[in-house]
Structures are given as structure tokens and as C-alpha cells.
Design an enzyme around this catalytic site. Structure first.
Site, PDB file in Angstrom:
ATOM      1  CD  GLU A 171      13.121   0.457   9.430  1.00 45.88           C
ATOM      2  OE1 GLU A 171      13.719   1.390   9.998  1.00 45.88           O
ATOM      3  OE2 GLU A 171      13.512  -0.722   9.491  1.00 45.88           O
ATOM      4  N   GLY A 188       2.561   4.459  13.202  1.00 47.76           N
ATOM      5  CA  GLY A 188       3.258   3.227  13.592  1.00 47.76           C
ATOM      6  C   GLY A 188       2.664   2.634  14.858  1.00 47.76           C
ATOM      7  CE  LYS A 207      -1.955   2.662   3.017  1.00 50.90           C
ATOM      8  NZ  LYS A 207      -1.782   3.878   2.208  1.00 50.90           N
ATOM      9  N   GLY A 211       6.841   4.997   8.138  1.00 51.92           N
ATOM     10  CA  GLY A 211       5.975   6.170   8.225  1.00 51.92           C
ATOM     11  C   GLY A 211       6.118   6.841   9.569  1.00 51.92           C
ATOM     12  CD  GLU A 239       9.737  12.826  11.501  1.00 55.55           C
ATOM     13  OE1 GLU A 239       8.642  12.300  11.772  1.00 55.55           O
ATOM     14  OE2 GLU A 239      10.597  12.267  10.820  1.00 55.55           O
ATOM     15  CB  CYS A 291      12.883   9.054   8.096  1.00 56.40           C
ATOM     16  SG  CYS A 291      13.900   8.144   6.943  1.00 56.40           S
ATOM     17  CD  GLU A 300      -0.731  10.980  14.772  1.00 57.87           C
ATOM     18  OE1 GLU A 300      -0.014  11.721  14.079  1.00 57.87           O
ATOM     19  OE2 GLU A 300      -1.948  11.141  14.901  1.00 57.87           O
TER      20      GLU A 300
HETATM   21  P1  NAD Z   1       2.258   8.414   7.633  1.00 63.48           P
HETATM   22  O1  NAD Z   1       2.539   7.641   8.851  1.00 63.48           O
HETATM   23  O2  NAD Z   1       1.214   9.450   7.664  1.00 63.48           O
HETATM   24  O3  NAD Z   1       1.846   7.421   6.448  1.00 63.48           O
HETATM   25  C1  NAD Z   1       2.671   6.334   6.074  1.00 63.48           C
HETATM   26  C2  NAD Z   1       1.811   5.290   5.411  1.00 63.48           C
HETATM   27  O4  NAD Z   1       0.895   4.790   6.378  1.00 63.48           O
HETATM   28  C3  NAD Z   1       0.974   5.792   4.249  1.00 63.48           C
HETATM   29  O5  NAD Z   1       0.895   4.794   3.267  1.00 63.48           O
HETATM   30  C4  NAD Z   1      -0.376   6.010   4.897  1.00 63.48           C
HETATM   31  O6  NAD Z   1      -1.456   5.921   3.980  1.00 63.48           O
HETATM   32  C5  NAD Z   1      -0.411   4.845   5.866  1.00 63.48           C
HETATM   33  N1  NAD Z   1      -1.340   5.003   6.977  1.00 63.48           N
HETATM   34  C6  NAD Z   1      -1.845   6.147   7.517  1.00 63.48           C
HETATM   35  N2  NAD Z   1      -2.694   5.850   8.522  1.00 63.48           N
HETATM   36  C7  NAD Z   1      -2.725   4.495   8.621  1.00 63.48           C
HETATM   37  C8  NAD Z   1      -3.396   3.591   9.467  1.00 63.48           C
HETATM   38  N3  NAD Z   1      -4.218   4.018  10.416  1.00 63.48           N
HETATM   39  N4  NAD Z   1      -3.190   2.268   9.287  1.00 63.48           N
HETATM   40  C9  NAD Z   1      -2.340   1.814   8.339  1.00 63.48           C
HETATM   41  N5  NAD Z   1      -1.681   2.631   7.494  1.00 63.48           N
HETATM   42  C10 NAD Z   1      -1.859   3.963   7.643  1.00 63.48           C
HETATM   43  O7  NAD Z   1       3.658   8.997   7.160  1.00 63.48           O
HETATM   44  P2  NAD Z   1       3.947   9.936   5.911  1.00 63.48           P
HETATM   45  O8  NAD Z   1       3.400  11.290   6.246  1.00 63.48           O
HETATM   46  O9  NAD Z   1       3.544   9.266   4.641  1.00 63.48           O
HETATM   47  O10 NAD Z   1       5.550   9.942   5.906  1.00 63.48           O
HETATM   48  C11 NAD Z   1       6.285  10.729   6.766  1.00 63.48           C
HETATM   49  C12 NAD Z   1       6.755   9.959   7.981  1.00 63.48           C
HETATM   50  O11 NAD Z   1       7.428   8.781   7.575  1.00 63.48           O
HETATM   51  C13 NAD Z   1       7.746  10.741   8.811  1.00 63.48           C
HETATM   52  O12 NAD Z   1       7.455  10.585  10.165  1.00 63.48           O
HETATM   53  C14 NAD Z   1       9.075  10.079   8.474  1.00 63.48           C
HETATM   54  O13 NAD Z   1      10.070  10.210   9.450  1.00 63.48           O
HETATM   55  C15 NAD Z   1       8.658   8.661   8.286  1.00 63.48           C
HETATM   56  N6  NAD Z   1       9.638   7.937   7.484  1.00 63.48           N
HETATM   57  C16 NAD Z   1      10.453   7.038   8.123  1.00 63.48           C
HETATM   58  C17 NAD Z   1      11.443   6.369   7.394  1.00 63.48           C
HETATM   59  C18 NAD Z   1      12.366   5.392   8.054  1.00 63.48           C
HETATM   60  O14 NAD Z   1      13.006   4.635   7.343  1.00 63.48           O
HETATM   61  N7  NAD Z   1      12.482   5.367   9.371  1.00 63.48           N
HETATM   62  C19 NAD Z   1      11.573   6.604   6.021  1.00 63.48           C
HETATM   63  C20 NAD Z   1      10.715   7.511   5.425  1.00 63.48           C
HETATM   64  C21 NAD Z   1       9.740   8.179   6.158  1.00 63.48           C
END
Ligand code: NAD
Length: 493
Positions: free
Chosen positions: A248, A231, A173, A226, A383, A282, A229
Site C-alpha cells: 500500500e 516499498g 514494526k 508506506g 507525492e 496517502c 521508494e
Molecule cells: P516510509 O516508507 O518512510 O516508512 C514506512 C515504514 O517503513 C516505516 O515503519 C519505516 O520505518 C519502514 N521502513 C523504512 N525503510 C525501510 C526499509 N528499508 N525496509 C523495511 N522497512 C522500512 O513511509 P512514511 O514516511 O512512514 O509514510 C508516508 C508514506 O506512506 C507516504 O508515501 C504515503 O503515501 C504512504 N502511505 C500509504 C498508505 C496506503 O494505504 N497506500 C497509507 C498511509 C501512508
């Protein structure tokens, strides 16, 4: 029009959404949105493919041939994919062309070419026993892969390459803000001829289908990249069936510049480490700590170069910084800057929406540099995920370590010094999963990556990352030939 890819078919859905170019606000494409039923169908397809299909039973070399074809498919379409990534995400085309797309193909090649040995079973002799043991390394089963919007194709390919090389079947997804390159990848995978259901790719917001994907009993592993929150929400969804998780999450990384650093390299590298990809990384080095003796020179050069960063639409080859992903993200970042100003920081440059009319429909923001940031402030702790650098000074290494480790996150760090021994000693004391010395952002398929504390758990890439997508099974075999094994006599029958 992009459709869902489920069980080897491209499917429409009753709902569609428009994907926006963040540089212009214009519609780039229409995409089908998956319902909870579509999510369940994708999981069932992956389940069937794992339990009844050939994929998990193929030899590594047979799977390898498919993975290499996917890599080649990405390379054949590299120009088109780079353009699409930039139109959808806003990142400069130079980044999509030279970093994201080739690295995505390389990850498939790497896990195809180098990992046959990491799935081999191992025989263990038990010297004081009449038994021997065989340790089998197996795929886990159905993996749900959830990806953010900052590196849409690259992070999808990290997860897919490892999960598939290990023999799992998957439901991927992408973020509903940036699904286009993942859905193009579905076409490549379809052409390669993987058996139906091995890879399913569906677009949909997390709030709509996230729980359905993660909580389902038929799913064995959730690999998530992602925000912190989301996660934590996913950990909650997976608790009922105690699923394997790879998390991650976010970061608040520290960039430590020592007085013996090559100043020009440190300034240029530090600019990259917070402003590349519009700061939406990230591993963004959002907290810069500079040793007192060079603080003023560093800060003045950093600010003067930050002011020169050329904003523009990602499709322009001259652009050094594109728009943020959305208006909401830009508002959020501006909110952090405003709050930081109220808390007493000094804004040395940027942090404003550019006035040039060419930017008016996009989500641009001038790169911001803040000083006088202290550990009690929100901007030090939270962040931001945008182009906001915070520079602070330190007087000795103990203070640098204390400042760097004063965070709920522990994803990455940078150290700038010409003394390798100092760098290594300091590196050991910094609480972060990846530490770059005199460089930034170098990811290697060979090197495991992943953070500690609130930055998550589990590794991505490297041997350890690959093994996250596998499980270990122990066979214990009694070797008795003439005598019967001991358990035979236990009850005295
Ligand atoms: P996000 O957590 O909003 O979304 C990430 C993914 O999760 C998306 O596909 C989103 O549709 C999905 N999602 C949202 N709510 C969900 C739920 N309730 N259940 C299941 N899936 C859900 O993050 P974002 O805004 O897309 O990305 C930014 C974040 O990602 C930042 O916090 C960044 O640090 C983190 N990030 C971490 C890494 C790493 O390797 N540690 C790499 C890239 C980004």
C-alpha cells in the site's frame, strides 16, 4: 520507557531513542530500539507460535473471542490512546479521539464478527471426472507488518485484525517516529492472553531492521504501507524467497469538481481532502481539477477558507491543523513549494512557517494553495505528503479524465457533482483504486482498499483484503470405489 514485545515478554534493548512531540519539540517518551538480533528473535517467536502453537489451529470462534477482547481493550483505553497518538504524531485530538482510535477497535470487531464464513473450505464437483476437489483456505504463516507514521494505530490495527483473524502470527514494526500507540497495543494484547509469540511488536528504523525482517526465510508474507521508494526496496528484499506481498504505497490523487456540484460541499470536502491530518494522507487529493464555469468562485472560496484553518498543538480541542511529523518532513514540503514557485506556479496562500512565537519549537506550516500548475511540473507528479493543494481548471470531462489519469500513481480520487449518472460514468474512467463521490476519506471495513500502478498492489480491508492474508490449497480426491483409480494402471504393472 517503552520496551520491545517479543514472545510474550517486554524486553529492554541496549539502544534507546527519544520520541518527540512535533508540536513542541519536547520528548514524550523513551523507546527501546530493536537490533537485527531482536528482529530475528521476534521472527523466530512468530514462527514457533505458528508451527507449534495453538493459534492457527484454533477454531475461528476461539480466535474471535481474543479479537473482541483486543477491541474492548482499545476502547477501555481510548482516551489515553488518543492523547498518546496526538502527542506522538501531532494530529488534532479530535481526529485521534473520533476517528483513529474508535476505528481501530471497530476493525478488530468487524473481522472477528463477520469473517468466519470466509475461511470455510469449499467442495467442488468435477462433473467429467471420477474425482472431487476440496479447496481449503488457510493462514499464510508468519506475517511481517510494516506501518507508516501518519495513522500509526489505525493502520497497525487494520493489518493485525486481518492477519490474526485469518490465523497468522505476526511481527509488527511501527514507524520509529510514532511507535507509542502500537507499543501500548502490545500491553493490551498481552493482557488479553494470546499465546506467546502470536504477536510481536518491535520498534526500530527501517534502515536498521527492515531488511532483516523482510528478507528472512522464516517470514511468509510482508504487508507494507508506506512510501513508494521503501516499498520497492522491500520488494527487492523479498525477491530471493518469492514472498507474498501486500503493498500500500503513495498517491497523487485527483479531486474533480464539476460545474453542477454543490459548491459549498465541494469546497469544504476538498479542504478536508487535502488538509486533514496536515495533508499527510496517502489519499490526499493534492491535485484539484475544477470545471472552468465555477473555477474562479471555487478557488476564491477555497483560498479564503484555507486561510481560516486554525493551526495549533494537537492537544488543543480548537486546533484544526497540527504540526507536520518532523522538521525533515516540513523542510521537504517547503522544498516542493519553493521548486513549484520556480517552475511558474502561483502561491495563493500559506506555505510559510507561522510567525506566532507559540509555534516556534513545533513543525508547523501554513496550508498552501497553488494555482497555474501544469502536468510537466514536479508538484503535479510527485507525492508531497503535506498541506499543499494544487488547483487547475478543465473545460470538459475528457480533459478532466486526461488530467486525473496523468499520474504514475492510482490510489484514490474524488468526484463532486449532483448527477449520479455522470459520477458513475466518470468513476469508471478514472484510474484509481477508490473513488469517492461527494465525499472524502470514508473507509469502511467492508470495502476493499488499495491502489494500482505505483500506488502498489494487493487490497486491505473487505473480503478481498482479508483473503490477502490467506492461501488457497486444492485437495484432489479420487472417488473410485470399486475400480482402482486410473493412475494405478498407467505403467501397466
Ligand atoms: P516510509 O516508507 O518512510 O516508512 C514506512 C515504514 O517503513 C516505516 O515503519 C519505516 O520505518 C519502514 N521502513 C523504512 N525503510 C525501510 C526499509 N528499508 N525496509 C523495511 N522497512 C522500512 O513511509 P512514511 O514516511 O512512514 O509514510 C508516508 C508514506 O506512506 C507516504 O508515501 C504515503 O503515501 C504512504 N502511505 C500509504 C498508505 C496506503 O494505504 N497506500 C497509507 C498511509 C501512508
Amino acid at each position: 520507557m517503552y520496551r520491545l514485545y517479543i514472545n510474550g515478554e517486554f524486553k529492554d534493548s541496549s539502544e534507546k531513542e527519544r520520541i518527540i512531540n512535533p508540536a513542541t519539540g519536547e520528548v514524550v517518551a523513551e523507546v527501546a530500539v530493536a537490533s537485527v538480533r531482536d528482529a530475528a528473535a521476534a521472527i523466530q517467536a512468530a514462527r514457533n507460535a505458528f508451527d507449534k502453537g495453538p493459534w492457527a489451529k484454533l477454531s475461528f470462534d476461539e480466535r474471535k473471542a481474543f479479537l473482541l477482547k483486543i477491541a474492548q481493550g482499545i476502547l477501555d483505553k481510548a482516551g489515553e490512546l488518543a492523547k498518546l497518538e496526538t502527542l506522538n504524531n501531532g494530529k488534532p485530538i479530535k481526529e485521534s479521539t473520533f476517528m483513529d482510535i474508535p476505528s481501530a477497535a471497530k476493525t478488530f470487531e468487524h473481522f472477528a464478527n463477520n469473517f468466519a464464513g470466509y475461511l470455510q473450505s469449499e467442495r467442488i464437483d468435477l462433473s467429467d471426472s471420477n474425482a472431487e476437489s476440496k479447496i481449503l483456505r488457510e493462514p499464510l504463516g508468519v506475517a511481517v507488518l510494516i506501518v507508516p507514521w501518519n495513522y500509526p494505530l489505525l493502520i497497525s490495527c487494520w493489518k493485525l485484525a486481518q492477519a490474526l483473524a485469518a490465523g497468522n502470527t505476526v511481527v509488527l514494526k511501527p514507524s520509529s517516529l510514532t511507535p507509542l500507540t502500537a507499543l501500548e497495543l502490545a500491553k493490551i494484547i498481552h493482557e488479553v492472553g494470546l499465546s506467546y509469540g502470536v504477536v510481536n511488536i518491535i520498534n526500530g528504523s527501517g534502515t536498521r531492521i527492515g531488511e532483516a525482517l523482510c528478507a528472512d526465510k522464516r517470514v511468509d508474507l510482508v504487508s507494507f504501507t508506506g512510501s513508494n521508494e521503501v516499498g520497492k526496496q522491500i520488494i527487492g528484499y523479498c525477491a530471493k524467497y518469492a514472498k507474498k506481498l501486500i503493498m500500500e504505497l503513495g498517491g497523487k490523487s485527483a479531486n474533480i469538481v464539476l460545474k453542477d456540484a454543490d459548491l459549498e460541499a465541494a469546497v469544504n470536502g476538498s479542504l478536508c481532502s487535502i488538509f486533514l491530518n496536515q495533508g499527510q494522507m496517502c489519499t490526499a487529493m493534492s491535485r484539484i481539477f475544477v470545471e472552468d464555469a465555477i473555477y474562479d468562485r471555487f478557488a476564491s472560496e477555497f483560498v479564503s477558507k484555507a486561510k481560516k484553518i486554525k493551526l495549533g498543538p494537537g492537544m488543543d480541542y480548537e486546533t484544526q491543523m497540527g504540526p507536520l511529523i518532523s522538521k525533515e518532513q516540513r523542510d521537504k514540503v517547503i522544498g516542493f513549494i519553493e521548486k513549484a514557485k520556480k517552475e511558474g506556479t502561483k502561491l495563493l496562500c500559506g506555505g510559510k512557517i507561522p510567525e506566532d512565537p507559540q509555534f516556534k519549537n513545533g513543525f508547523f506550516l501554513e496550508p498552501a494553495v497553488l494555482t497555474d500548475v501544469t502536468p510537466d511540473m514536479g508538484i503535479f507528479k510527485e507525492e508531497v505528503f503535506g498541506p499543499v493543494a494544487c488547483i487547475s481548471r478543465f473545460v470538459n470531462l475528457e480533459e478532466a479524465i486526461e488530467l486525473a489519469n496523468n499520474s504514475d500513481f492510482a490510489l484514490a480520487a474524488c468526484i463532486w457533482t449532483q448527477n449520479k449518472t455522470t459520477a458513475e460514468n466518470l468513476g469508471k474512467k478514472i484510474n484509481a483504486g477508490t473513488i469517492w463521490v461527494n465525499t472524502y476519506g470514508m473507509f469502511y471495513n467492508e470495502v476493499p482498499y488499495g491502489g494500482f500502478k505505483q500506488s502498489g498492489f494487493g487490497k486491505e480491508l473487505g473480503r478481498e483484503g482479508f483473503w490477502e492474508y490467506t492461501r488457497l490449497k486444492s485437495l484432489v480426491i479420487d472417488k473410485s470405489k470399486d475400480a482402482k483409480p486410473l493412475v494405478n494402471y498407467w505403467y501397466g504393472f
